[in-house]
Design a protein around this motif. Structure first.
Motif, PDB file in Angstrom:
ATOM      1  N   VAL A  92     -14.763   5.828  -4.775  1.00 32.55           N
ATOM      2  CA  VAL A  92     -13.349   6.175  -4.572  1.00 32.55           C
ATOM      3  C   VAL A  92     -13.041   6.310  -3.076  1.00 32.55           C
ATOM      4  O   VAL A  92     -12.062   5.751  -2.577  1.00 32.55           O
ATOM      5  CB  VAL A  92     -13.012   7.480  -5.331  1.00 32.55           C
ATOM      6  CG1 VAL A  92     -11.673   8.031  -4.886  1.00 32.55           C
ATOM      7  CG2 VAL A  92     -13.029   7.232  -6.836  1.00 32.55           C
ATOM      8  N   GLU A  93     -13.888   7.029  -2.358  1.00 33.58           N
ATOM      9  CA  GLU A  93     -13.647   7.235  -0.927  1.00 33.58           C
ATOM     10  C   GLU A  93     -13.596   5.896  -0.190  1.00 33.58           C
ATOM     11  O   GLU A  93     -12.724   5.666   0.651  1.00 33.58           O
ATOM     12  CB  GLU A  93     -14.766   8.123  -0.339  1.00 33.58           C
ATOM     13  CG  GLU A  93     -14.492   8.474   1.115  1.00 33.58           C
ATOM     14  CD  GLU A  93     -15.552   9.384   1.731  1.00 33.58           C
ATOM     15  OE1 GLU A  93     -16.309  10.027   0.967  1.00 33.58           O
ATOM     16  OE2 GLU A  93     -15.607   9.429   2.970  1.00 33.58           O
ATOM     17  N   LEU A  94     -14.513   5.003  -0.529  1.00 29.99           N
ATOM     18  CA  LEU A  94     -14.562   3.706   0.154  1.00 29.99           C
ATOM     19  C   LEU A  94     -13.392   2.812  -0.247  1.00 29.99           C
ATOM     20  O   LEU A  94     -12.879   2.045   0.572  1.00 29.99           O
ATOM     21  CB  LEU A  94     -15.902   3.025  -0.141  1.00 29.99           C
ATOM     22  CG  LEU A  94     -17.087   3.689   0.597  1.00 29.99           C
ATOM     23  CD1 LEU A  94     -18.392   3.435  -0.131  1.00 29.99           C
ATOM     24  CD2 LEU A  94     -17.169   3.196   2.039  1.00 29.99           C
ATOM     25  N   MET A  95     -12.936   2.927  -1.481  1.00 36.88           N
ATOM     26  CA  MET A  95     -11.770   2.148  -1.925  1.00 36.88           C
ATOM     27  C   MET A  95     -10.526   2.563  -1.129  1.00 36.88           C
ATOM     28  O   MET A  95      -9.640   1.766  -0.885  1.00 36.88           O
ATOM     29  CB  MET A  95     -11.503   2.401  -3.420  1.00 36.88           C
ATOM     30  CG  MET A  95     -12.458   1.689  -4.353  1.00 36.88           C
ATOM     31  SD  MET A  95     -12.092  -0.068  -4.460  1.00 36.88           S
ATOM     32  CE  MET A  95     -13.312  -0.598  -5.656  1.00 36.88           C
ATOM     33  N   LEU A  96     -10.500   3.846  -0.748  1.00 33.35           N
ATOM     34  CA  LEU A  96      -9.324   4.370  -0.054  1.00 33.35           C
ATOM     35  C   LEU A  96      -9.407   4.194   1.462  1.00 33.35           C
ATOM     36  O   LEU A  96      -8.434   4.381   2.156  1.00 33.35           O
ATOM     37  CB  LEU A  96      -9.161   5.865  -0.366  1.00 33.35           C
ATOM     38  CG  LEU A  96      -8.737   6.201  -1.795  1.00 33.35           C
ATOM     39  CD1 LEU A  96      -8.760   7.703  -2.012  1.00 33.35           C
ATOM     40  CD2 LEU A  96      -7.340   5.639  -2.077  1.00 33.35           C
ATOM     41  N   ASP A  97     -10.570   3.878   1.978  1.00 38.87           N
ATOM     42  CA  ASP A  97     -10.760   3.841   3.431  1.00 38.87           C
ATOM     43  C   ASP A  97     -11.372   2.506   3.864  1.00 38.87           C
ATOM     44  O   ASP A  97     -12.587   2.371   4.013  1.00 38.87           O
ATOM     45  CB  ASP A  97     -11.662   5.022   3.837  1.00 38.87           C
ATOM     46  CG  ASP A  97     -11.620   5.264   5.338  1.00 38.87           C
ATOM     47  OD1 ASP A  97     -11.207   4.351   6.066  1.00 38.87           O
ATOM     48  OD2 ASP A  97     -12.013   6.364   5.767  1.00 38.87           O
ATOM     49  N   ALA A  98     -10.484   1.536   4.081  1.00 46.67           N
ATOM     50  CA  ALA A  98     -10.933   0.181   4.450  1.00 46.67           C
ATOM     51  C   ALA A  98     -11.731   0.210   5.755  1.00 46.67           C
ATOM     52  O   ALA A  98     -12.634  -0.608   5.978  1.00 46.67           O
ATOM     53  CB  ALA A  98      -9.732  -0.734   4.589  1.00 46.67           C
ATOM     54  N   ASP A  99     -11.390   1.175   6.603  1.00 45.02           N
ATOM     55  CA  ASP A  99     -12.057   1.292   7.897  1.00 45.02           C
ATOM     56  C   ASP A  99     -13.564   1.539   7.742  1.00 45.02           C
ATOM     57  O   ASP A  99     -14.381   1.006   8.496  1.00 45.02           O
ATOM     58  CB  ASP A  99     -11.399   2.470   8.637  1.00 45.02           C
ATOM     59  CG  ASP A  99     -11.633   2.361  10.117  1.00 45.02           C
ATOM     60  OD1 ASP A  99     -11.620   1.209  10.602  1.00 45.02           O
ATOM     61  OD2 ASP A  99     -11.856   3.409  10.763  1.00 45.02           O
ATOM     62  N   LEU A 100     -13.913   2.354   6.765  1.00 47.97           N
ATOM     63  CA  LEU A 100     -15.333   2.651   6.534  1.00 47.97           C
ATOM     64  C   LEU A 100     -16.099   1.376   6.128  1.00 47.97           C
ATOM     65  O   LEU A 100     -17.220   1.141   6.570  1.00 47.97           O
ATOM     66  CB  LEU A 100     -15.487   3.693   5.422  1.00 47.97           C
ATOM     67  CG  LEU A 100     -15.287   5.154   5.803  1.00 47.97           C
ATOM     68  CD1 LEU A 100     -15.342   6.021   4.556  1.00 47.97           C
ATOM     69  CD2 LEU A 100     -16.354   5.602   6.809  1.00 47.97           C
ATOM     70  N   ILE A 101     -15.450   0.575   5.312  1.00 48.29           N
ATOM     71  CA  ILE A 101     -16.089  -0.678   4.863  1.00 48.29           C
ATOM     72  C   ILE A 101     -16.246  -1.624   6.050  1.00 48.29           C
ATOM     73  O   ILE A 101     -17.288  -2.264   6.215  1.00 48.29           O
ATOM     74  CB  ILE A 101     -15.273  -1.316   3.711  1.00 48.29           C
ATOM     75  CG1 ILE A 101     -15.347  -0.387   2.486  1.00 48.29           C
ATOM     76  CG2 ILE A 101     -15.795  -2.715   3.376  1.00 48.29           C
ATOM     77  CD1 ILE A 101     -14.663  -0.883   1.254  1.00 48.29           C
ATOM     78  N   THR A 102     -15.222  -1.685   6.902  1.00 48.48           N
ATOM     79  CA  THR A 102     -15.308  -2.538   8.099  1.00 48.48           C
ATOM     80  C   THR A 102     -16.464  -2.070   8.978  1.00 48.48           C
ATOM     81  O   THR A 102     -17.282  -2.874   9.441  1.00 48.48           O
ATOM     82  CB  THR A 102     -13.972  -2.470   8.892  1.00 48.48           C
ATOM     83  OG1 THR A 102     -12.927  -2.760   7.991  1.00 48.48           O
ATOM     84  CG2 THR A 102     -13.965  -3.447  10.053  1.00 48.48           C
ATOM     85  N   LYS A 103     -16.536  -0.753   9.211  1.00 47.22           N
ATOM     86  CA  LYS A 103     -17.596  -0.204  10.080  1.00 47.22           C
ATOM     87  C   LYS A 103     -18.986  -0.464   9.493  1.00 47.22           C
ATOM     88  O   LYS A 103     -19.930  -0.787  10.214  1.00 47.22           O
ATOM     89  CB  LYS A 103     -17.393   1.294  10.282  1.00 47.22           C
ATOM     90  CG  LYS A 103     -16.339   1.617  11.309  1.00 47.22           C
ATOM     91  CD  LYS A 103     -16.354   3.120  11.579  1.00 47.22           C
ATOM     92  CE  LYS A 103     -15.185   3.507  12.462  1.00 47.22           C
ATOM     93  NZ  LYS A 103     -14.704   4.843  12.137  1.00 47.22           N
TER      94      LYS A 103
END
Ligand SMILES: [Zn+2]
Ligand SMILES: [Zn+2]
Length: 483
Positions: free
Chosen positions: A437-448
């Motif tokens: 859920v956290e990663l679905m909401l935070d595209a920045d984390l996936i990019t990083k």
């Protein structure tokens, strides 16, 4: 003990779903514990998980990468694509009743000595819990549960990676049952599993030994060569073997013999170099004995690349969920199991893991701790590593067994079949679900996470499958015909 306020704070749809379905998840894990199916024979276990995911609305693709028990379950649309890895294979010879003394259910039968019964269920539970939340909130994105067979033989994910099964995932998360609650930050050893076959000529060992060419002598000379090689290898390289065919009676010169090696090293390139040396030794052994040889390449894997950004996401959610809440009955079982360890075993297991020696005084781990293995390499191998070379990947462990429980032991089979393992499993399902859920909401984390991954691959080189192109997964023929 989980902090009550923290539990309330994260008591959203994900954790509620896990809590409300705890009885179901426990039932699934108990069923898989009872099936105790070996790698590539996990027909009932994979079916159970696939059916439950299908019931929850996931689309199932069964039998991927030429393995009947490998599958992908997908839900949702578009980006990001978040993968969760699940395993469900058991180990041979570890059949065990749910009692604190060594007692097999079936002599020589198989058992869940690595806890993959709760591994697969927590992963599926986390995927369904996250899906429930996404569906309710109308958030776009795709969740993929990867049903990965045969981890113990380092087969499933390596063959799946060769087929590009993980290529469309943006990130992958997973966990493994353990005895502490923390992130798994260490790397693992890359490996090749290879059998060398020697072919000679049989003859009467007393009457006409001069007419014979001993394949067994070639195996023995090969092993002597490998043992002399050890002095010239870096310390962390491990080579271990069994002679899987040494001939029949001593009065017949054996015309066939086989030795099976595991070659392990901190880096894939070191495995490849060492493997080349073993091939030269095999050539020498064949030349010395007038025999011929060929090779059965069984499998190989890479070393793990733990993604730090994803590790932090997992650790934060782990802190929110808290450690499993063990009760007096769990403590009683933990004490009985611990009392059955060989003297010094608990100390040795804790020391090898790199955890604080303070843990030795505790029975069950009841807090979440910062990782203690960063920059180290664990002295085993995992095929999760091959996923980590294809997509940013991170994993964690929760307490599912008493501290210091040896891996692949009957005590572990008991722990992961009892409420100790089940509580660790429910925590893991929550942590996985919340992290998705956290990663679905935070595209920045996936990019990083992807930037970190790309940097690492730039330094270390692209993933090239360790498997020969034409190698098929070793699906047992008997089972294939039966099903
Ligand atoms: Zn294992
Ligand atoms: Zn395992």
């Amino acid at each position: 003990m989980a902090n009550f306020m923290e539990t309330v704070k994260v008591n959203d749809l994900v954790t509620t779903w896990v809590e409300e379905h705890a009885a179901d998840l426990i039932k699934w894990s108990t069923d898989i514990w009872n099936y105790a199916e070996l790698g590539l024979e996990e027909y009932q276990s994979s079916k159970l998980l696939a059916e439950q995911l299908a019931k929850a609305g996931f689309t199932i693709e069964m039998g991927v990468a030429d393995m009947p028990t490998a599958f992908v379950a997908s839900w949702g649309t578009g980006k990001p694509v978040i993968g969760i890895l699940g395993e469900y294979d058991a180990l041979p010879g570890l059949s065990q009743k749910l009692v604190p003394e060594k007692k097999p259910i079936i002599p020589e039968g198989s058992g869940h000595g690595c806890g993959h019964n709760i591994y697969g269920v927590a992963a599926a539970g986390g995927a369904i819990a996250a899906k429930e939340w996404l569906e309710k909130e109308g958030i776009p994105g795709t969740i993929k549960f990867y049903g990965c067979p045969a981890e113990e033989t380092l087969v499933g994910k390596v063959f799946m990676a060769r087929e590009g099964i993980f290529d469309d995932a943006d990130i992958c998360l997973t966990w493994h049952p353990g005895s502490v609650n923390t992130i798994w930050s260490s790397s693992s050893l890359a490996m090749n599993s290879v059998k060398f076959n020697f072919y000679g000529k049989s003859s009467h060992a007393a009457a006409n030994p001069e007419a014979g060419r001993s394949a067994l002598k070639a195996v023995q000379l090969m092993d002597i060569g490998v043992n002399f090689l050890r002095e010239h290898l870096i310390d962390p390289i491990r080579i271990h073997s069994t002679i899987t065919n040494g001939g029949g009676g001593p009065n017949v010169v054996p015309d066939k013999a086989q030795i099976w090696y595991y070659i392990r090293a901190p880096h894939r390139s070191e495995v490849e170099e060492t493997y080349d040396k073993l091939i030269n030794i095999a050539k020498g052994a064949a030349l010395m004995t007038g025999t011929e040889y060929d090779i059965d390449f069984i499998t190989g894997c890479y070393e793990m690349l733990p993604n730090k950004i994803l590790g932090e996401v997992l650790l934060n959610n782990m802190k929110k969920v808290g450690a499993p809440d063990f009760d007096q009955q769990d403590m009683k079982l933990a004490k009985e199991l611990t009392d059955s360890f060989d003297p010094g075993m608990k100390e040795l297991v804790v020391k090898t893991s790199g955890a604080s020696s303070k843990l030795i005084e505790q029975l069950l781990h009841e807090e979440v701790v910062e990782p203690f293995d960063e920059g180290k390499s664990m002295s085993g191998s995992t095929d999760v590593a091959d996923v980590s070379w294809n997509v940013p990947t991170a994993q964690f462990t929760t307490a599912c067994a008493p501290i210091g429980t040896p891996g692949h032991s009957w005590q572990n089979v008991v722990a992961v079949g009892s409420s100790i393992g089940q509580k660790g499993m429910l925590s893991a399902a929550k942590i996985l679900g919340l992290s998705v859920v956290e990663l679905m909401l935070d595209a920045d984390l996936i990019t990083k996470a992807n930037e970190e991954f790309i940097n690492e691959i730039k330094q270390k080189g692209e993933y090239i499958s360790p498997l020969p192109e034409d190698l098929k997964p070793p699906v047992p023929v008997k089972v294939k015909e039966m099903k």
